[in-house]
Design a protein around this motif. Structure first.
Motif, mmCIF file in Angstrom:
data_model
loop_
_atom_site.group_PDB
_atom_site.id
_atom_site.type_symbol
_atom_site.label_atom_id
_atom_site.label_comp_id
_atom_site.label_asym_id
_atom_site.label_seq_id
_atom_site.Cartn_x
_atom_site.Cartn_y
_atom_site.Cartn_z
ATOM 1 N N LEU A 145 0.833 -1.207 0.000
ATOM 2 C CA LEU A 145 0.000 0.000 0.000
ATOM 3 C C LEU A 145 0.865 1.253 0.000
ATOM 4 O O LEU A 145 0.540 2.249 -0.662
ATOM 5 C CB LEU A 145 -0.950 -0.007 1.192
ATOM 6 N N ASP A 146 1.997 1.235 0.768
ATOM 7 C CA ASP A 146 2.904 2.385 0.751
ATOM 8 C C ASP A 146 3.514 2.591 -0.631
ATOM 9 O O ASP A 146 3.645 3.726 -1.108
ATOM 10 C CB ASP A 146 4.015 2.202 1.799
ATOM 11 N N ALA A 147 3.906 1.484 -1.275
ATOM 12 C CA ALA A 147 4.468 1.587 -2.631
ATOM 13 C C ALA A 147 3.430 2.152 -3.601
ATOM 14 O O ALA A 147 3.748 3.006 -4.441
ATOM 15 C CB ALA A 147 4.959 0.223 -3.108
ATOM 16 N N ARG A 148 2.224 1.683 -3.466
ATOM 17 C CA ARG A 148 1.157 2.209 -4.331
ATOM 18 C C ARG A 148 0.914 3.683 -4.058
ATOM 19 O O ARG A 148 0.717 4.473 -4.980
ATOM 20 C CB ARG A 148 -0.142 1.432 -4.122
ATOM 21 N N ALA A 149 0.929 4.071 -2.796
ATOM 22 C CA ALA A 149 0.715 5.481 -2.441
ATOM 23 C C ALA A 149 1.840 6.333 -3.009
ATOM 24 O O ALA A 149 1.595 7.424 -3.545
ATOM 25 C CB ALA A 149 0.627 5.642 -0.927
ATOM 26 N N GLU A 150 3.087 5.856 -2.905
ATOM 27 C CA GLU A 150 4.216 6.599 -3.471
ATOM 28 C C GLU A 150 4.098 6.703 -4.990
ATOM 29 O O GLU A 150 4.375 7.751 -5.572
ATOM 30 C CB GLU A 150 5.539 5.922 -3.092
ATOM 31 N N ALA A 151 3.695 5.603 -5.630
ATOM 32 C CA ALA A 151 3.522 5.625 -7.086
ATOM 33 C C ALA A 151 2.429 6.606 -7.476
ATOM 34 O O ALA A 151 2.580 7.382 -8.434
ATOM 35 C CB ALA A 151 3.206 4.227 -7.599
ATOM 36 N N ILE A 152 1.364 6.599 -6.741
ATOM 37 C CA ILE A 152 0.263 7.525 -7.049
ATOM 38 C C ILE A 152 0.708 8.962 -6.826
ATOM 39 O O ILE A 152 0.441 9.842 -7.646
ATOM 40 C CB ILE A 152 -0.982 7.179 -6.200
ATOM 41 N N GLU A 153 1.425 9.214 -5.715
ATOM 42 C CA GLU A 153 1.920 10.560 -5.457
ATOM 43 C C GLU A 153 2.924 10.984 -6.524
ATOM 44 O O GLU A 153 2.930 12.133 -6.969
ATOM 45 C CB GLU A 153 2.556 10.629 -4.070
ATOM 46 N N GLY A 154 3.792 10.035 -6.960
ATOM 47 C CA GLY A 154 4.745 10.333 -8.037
ATOM 48 C C GLY A 154 4.024 10.646 -9.338
ATOM 49 O O GLY A 154 4.395 11.575 -10.061
ATOM 50 N N ASN A 155 2.996 9.869 -9.635
ATOM 51 C CA ASN A 155 2.223 10.129 -10.861
ATOM 52 C C ASN A 155 1.486 11.459 -10.770
ATOM 53 O O ASN A 155 1.360 12.171 -11.764
ATOM 54 C CB ASN A 155 1.243 8.984 -11.113
ATOM 55 N N ILE A 156 1.019 11.796 -9.568
ATOM 56 C CA ILE A 156 0.351 13.086 -9.397
ATOM 57 C C ILE A 156 1.359 14.207 -9.604
ATOM 58 O O ILE A 156 1.069 15.211 -10.263
ATOM 59 C CB ILE A 156 -0.326 13.172 -8.014
ATOM 60 N N ALA A 157 2.571 14.030 -9.043
ATOM 61 C CA ALA A 157 3.609 15.045 -9.234
ATOM 62 C C ALA A 157 3.981 15.156 -10.710
ATOM 63 O O ALA A 157 4.150 16.271 -11.235
ATOM 64 C CB ALA A 157 4.843 14.709 -8.398
ATOM 65 N N LYS A 158 4.100 14.010 -11.387
ATOM 66 C CA LYS A 158 4.406 14.025 -12.826
ATOM 67 C C LYS A 158 3.279 14.700 -13.593
ATOM 68 O O LYS A 158 3.523 15.465 -14.535
ATOM 69 C CB LYS A 158 4.618 12.614 -13.352
ATOM 70 N N ALA A 159 2.067 14.423 -13.221
ATOM 71 C CA ALA A 159 0.917 15.039 -13.899
ATOM 72 C C ALA A 159 0.913 16.546 -13.672
ATOM 73 O O ALA A 159 0.621 17.322 -14.593
ATOM 74 C CB ALA A 159 -0.388 14.425 -13.412
ATOM 75 N N ASP A 160 1.230 16.977 -12.438
ATOM 76 C CA ASP A 160 1.301 18.413 -12.158
ATOM 77 C C ASP A 160 2.407 19.066 -12.989
ATOM 78 O O ASP A 160 2.221 20.155 -13.544
ATOM 79 C CB ASP A 160 1.551 18.662 -10.671
ATOM 80 N N GLU A 161 3.568 18.379 -13.063
ATOM 81 C CA GLU A 161 4.684 18.908 -13.865
ATOM 82 C C GLU A 161 4.293 18.973 -15.345
ATOM 83 O O GLU A 161 4.575 19.961 -16.030
ATOM 84 C CB GLU A 161 5.924 18.031 -13.684
ATOM 85 N N ALA A 162 3.635 17.922 -15.826
ATOM 86 C CA ALA A 162 3.189 17.916 -17.220
ATOM 87 C C ALA A 162 2.168 19.029 -17.452
ATOM 88 O O ALA A 162 2.177 19.675 -18.504
ATOM 89 C CB ALA A 162 2.593 16.558 -17.579
ATOM 90 N N GLN A 163 1.316 19.263 -16.475
ATOM 91 C CA GLN A 163 0.327 20.336 -16.583
ATOM 92 C C GLN A 163 1.028 21.688 -16.679
ATOM 93 O O GLN A 163 0.672 22.530 -17.493
ATOM 94 C CB GLN A 163 -0.613 20.301 -15.363
ATOM 95 N N ARG A 164 2.049 21.904 -15.825
ATOM 96 C CA ARG A 164 2.791 23.165 -15.867
ATOM 97 C C ARG A 164 3.503 23.329 -17.207
ATOM 98 O O ARG A 164 3.508 24.410 -17.800
ATOM 99 C CB ARG A 164 3.799 23.224 -14.714
ATOM 100 N N LYS A 165 4.096 22.235 -17.694
ATOM 101 C CA LYS A 165 4.789 22.303 -18.986
ATOM 102 C C LYS A 165 3.794 22.595 -20.106
ATOM 103 O O LYS A 165 4.091 23.364 -21.020
ATOM 104 C CB LYS A 165 5.529 20.993 -19.267
#
Length: 183
Positions: free
Chosen positions: A51-71
């Motif tokens: 569950l922690d790994a999944r949470a980190e992956a989801i948070e990483g994907n959210i961060a990537k999505a935010d970065e992609a949104q900014r770009k």
């Protein structure tokens, strides 16, 4: 019936048929404690890790999505700026083309006007030359006709060219003088 209920109530030592036996309850409790201990020590950490790994992956994907949104927003702003610059440049090119077109039309008009003037002057020169040629030709023919008529009137042939030419020139000069006087 009342009697049987009373006997059952009086007999407290009698077991209730819905309750399992004491040894079943003890062994079930022991099994439950063992299973709970195994789940708590083995399965729960693994589930927590997953569950922690999944949470980190989801948070990483959210961060990537935010970065992609900014770009994407930055690219959109850059695209909008480039589009505005391109429109401005296209307007400048269009205005320059219009000015060049006006200059070309003015130059063409000037060139055409100069060419028309040159052609008109050449035509006037050619007409004047042809008029002079026609005048010389006409003088010569009128002179020949005048000499023939004069010879017929006087009954002599005028064979002396110099004398004949002088007579023709005087006749034409008198003719021109009479035309000028008539005007």
């Amino acid at each position: 019936m009342l009697n049987s209920i009373a006997t059952l109530a009086a007999d407290e030592s009698a077991k209730i048929p819905l309750l399992p036996a004491d040894y079943d309850i003890i062994w079930s409790a022991v099994c439950f404690v063992i299973i709970a201990f195994v789940v708590w020590r083995v399965a729960l950490p693994r589930i927590t890790k997953v569950l922690d790994a999944r949470a980190e992956a989801i948070e990483g994907n959210i961060a990537k999505a935010d970065e992609a949104q900014r770009k994407a927003e930055a690219a959109l702003e850059e695209y909008t700026a480039q589009l505005a610059a391109a429109r401005k440049e296209a307007g400048e090119i269009r205005d320059a083309a219009r000015e060049d077109g006006k200059k070309i039309v003015a130059e063409a008009k000037d060139t055409a006007s100069a060419e028309a003037s040159r052609l008109t002057a050449a035509a006037h020169s050619q007409i004047e030359a042809e008029r002079q040629t026609a005048l010389v030709s006409l003088r010569s023919e009128v002179g020949t006709l005048a000499l023939d008529l004069a010879g017929g009137v006087i009954g002599e042939t005028l064979s002396d060219d110099a004398k004949a030419q002088a007579v023709v020139d005087r006749f034409l000069a008198d003719l021109e003088a009479s035309e000028k006087a008539a005007q």
